[in-house]
Design a protein around this motif. Structure first.
Motif, PDB file in Angstrom:
ATOM      1  N   LYS A 189       0.831  -1.202   0.000  1.00  0.00           N
ATOM      2  CA  LYS A 189       0.000   0.000   0.000  1.00  0.00           C
ATOM      3  C   LYS A 189       0.865   1.251   0.000  1.00  0.00           C
ATOM      4  O   LYS A 189       0.601   2.213  -0.740  1.00  0.00           O
ATOM      5  N   ALA A 190       1.911   1.241   0.843  1.00  0.00           N
ATOM      6  CA  ALA A 190       2.815   2.395   0.872  1.00  0.00           C
ATOM      7  C   ALA A 190       3.511   2.586  -0.473  1.00  0.00           C
ATOM      8  O   ALA A 190       3.667   3.718  -0.959  1.00  0.00           O
ATOM      9  N   ARG A 192       2.355   1.672  -3.417  1.00  0.00           N
ATOM     10  CA  ARG A 192       1.374   2.169  -4.391  1.00  0.00           C
ATOM     11  C   ARG A 192       1.069   3.647  -4.162  1.00  0.00           C
ATOM     12  O   ARG A 192       0.905   4.419  -5.122  1.00  0.00           O
ATOM     13  N   LEU A 193       0.977   4.057  -2.878  1.00  0.00           N
ATOM     14  CA  LEU A 193       0.736   5.468  -2.593  1.00  0.00           C
ATOM     15  C   LEU A 193       1.903   6.325  -3.061  1.00  0.00           C
ATOM     16  O   LEU A 193       1.703   7.422  -3.619  1.00  0.00           O
ATOM     17  N   ALA A 196       1.648   6.576  -6.705  1.00  0.00           N
ATOM     18  CA  ALA A 196       0.576   7.509  -7.087  1.00  0.00           C
ATOM     19  C   ALA A 196       1.020   8.954  -6.916  1.00  0.00           C
ATOM     20  O   ALA A 196       0.737   9.814  -7.771  1.00  0.00           O
ATOM     21  N   GLU A 197       1.726   9.238  -5.814  1.00  0.00           N
ATOM     22  CA  GLU A 197       2.221  10.603  -5.617  1.00  0.00           C
ATOM     23  C   GLU A 197       3.219  10.987  -6.694  1.00  0.00           C
ATOM     24  O   GLU A 197       3.237  12.122  -7.183  1.00  0.00           O
TER      25      GLU A 197
END
Length: 323
Positions: A189-190, A192-193, A196-197
């Motif tokens: 998740k980290a 992917r975040l 995304a950023e």
């Protein structure tokens, strides 16, 4: 004769009982161990009808049936640790058969449950050794086949000591434990975040670049249009001046009359302005005499657009303004 019938019946019953006690049948998929006073005297591997000594109830001869077919032992949720230090849950199974009934009888008294218990312990140890030398991804790659063969080869010596032959070992599932699964999910998740950023930042940079390019193109287009308009306006003014000059050369009287009419229209259309002029002013010469012609060297009557409170006089006129 009638008194002998019971005796004959008893003898027949005893003979039938002895015959029944000395016969045993081996079915397909089975093998039989013949025991005499607890010692193995024979092993029957082929299906058929066989004979043994009677009086099994005296423990003289007895027969123990053992499966000959390939059997399967499943092991679920085995907790193993990989080289990275994390724990995973593994499901596996063993395909085995009894290859040596004598050794099988001597090792576990012919009890398949005892043999499977010992196989379970040794499979657990073999899986731990194999996984301990690799990481988690190895079980999901082409190396999975090598891992299963390695576990099988480690089990075979121990299985042989039990009279068993391990045909194959299969790893059915390698999965994360609950805590490792949560950690992996949080890490993914980290990642992917962060991705995304990064993509969002790249998008913002691209948007600003496109917006700046568009703004620059707008400014350049407007500037180019203004430049073209100024050029066209200048060319038009030049053409207008040339047209007026040409008209003046062709008919000076008409040109002076035309300019005077424009001056009259401009002066009379202005509101809020009062002009005090002498009727004998040169500005009104065409009112006095439509056929009047300007004297040589004297400009025609003209009147520029007046200001809010002051209206300039036409050439050769002496106006005064009053509010």
């Amino acid at each position: 004769m009638a008194s002998r019938l019971p005796i004959i019946a008893v003898i027949a019953a005893v003979l039938l009982f002895l015959l029944y006690s000395s016969i045993f049948v081996v079915n397909a998929g089975q093998q039989a161990i013949v025991l005499r006073f607890g010692e193995i005297i024979d092993v029957k591997n082929e299906p058929g009808v066989y004979f043994k000594a009677p009086f099994a109830f005296f423990d003289a001869d007895s027969v123990q049936m053992i499966e000959k077919r390939v059997m399967r032992l499943d092991l679920d949720d085995i907790r193993v640790q990989v080289s990275g230090g994390k724990f995973y849950e593994v499901d596996a199974f063993i395909a085995y058969r009894v290859s040596d009934p004598r050794t099988f009888r001597a090792a576990v008294s012919g009890q398949i449950e005892l043999a499977e218990a010992r196989l379970r312990t040794r499979l657990d140890a073999a899986l731990r050794r194999v996984y301990g030398l690799r990481d988690f991804e190895a079980a999901l790659s082409e190396e999975r086949g090598n891992m299963m063969r390695e576990v099988r080869d480690q089990l075979r010596p121990d299985a042989t000591s039990l009279g068993l032959d391990v045909e194959d070992v299969r790893i059915r599932r390698t999965d994360l434990t609950a805590e490792v699964s949560q950690q992996t999910y949080d890490r993914m998740k980290a990642e992917r975040l962060a991705e995304a950023e990064r993509l969002r930042a790249q998008g913002n940079v691209a948007a600003q670049t496109i917006r700046a390019r568009a703004d620059r193109e707008v400014v350049e287009t407007v500037a180019e249009a203004q430049k073209d308009s100024e050029i066209l306006r200048g060319e038009g003014e030049a053409q207008r001046a040339a047209t007026f000059a040409d008209a003046y050369k062709r008919d000076p009287a008409f040109f002076e009359f035309y300019r005077s009419m424009n001056a009259y229209g401009t002066a009379l259309d202005n509101t809020g302005t009062t002009m005090v002029l002498s009727p004998q002013s040169e500005f009104f010469r065409y009112f006095r005499d439509p056929e009047a012609k300007p004297e040589p060297g004297q400009p025609a009557a003209s009147l520029p657009a007046p200001a809010a409170t002051t209206a300039p006089a036409a050439p050769a006129a002496q106006p005064s303004t009053a509010q």
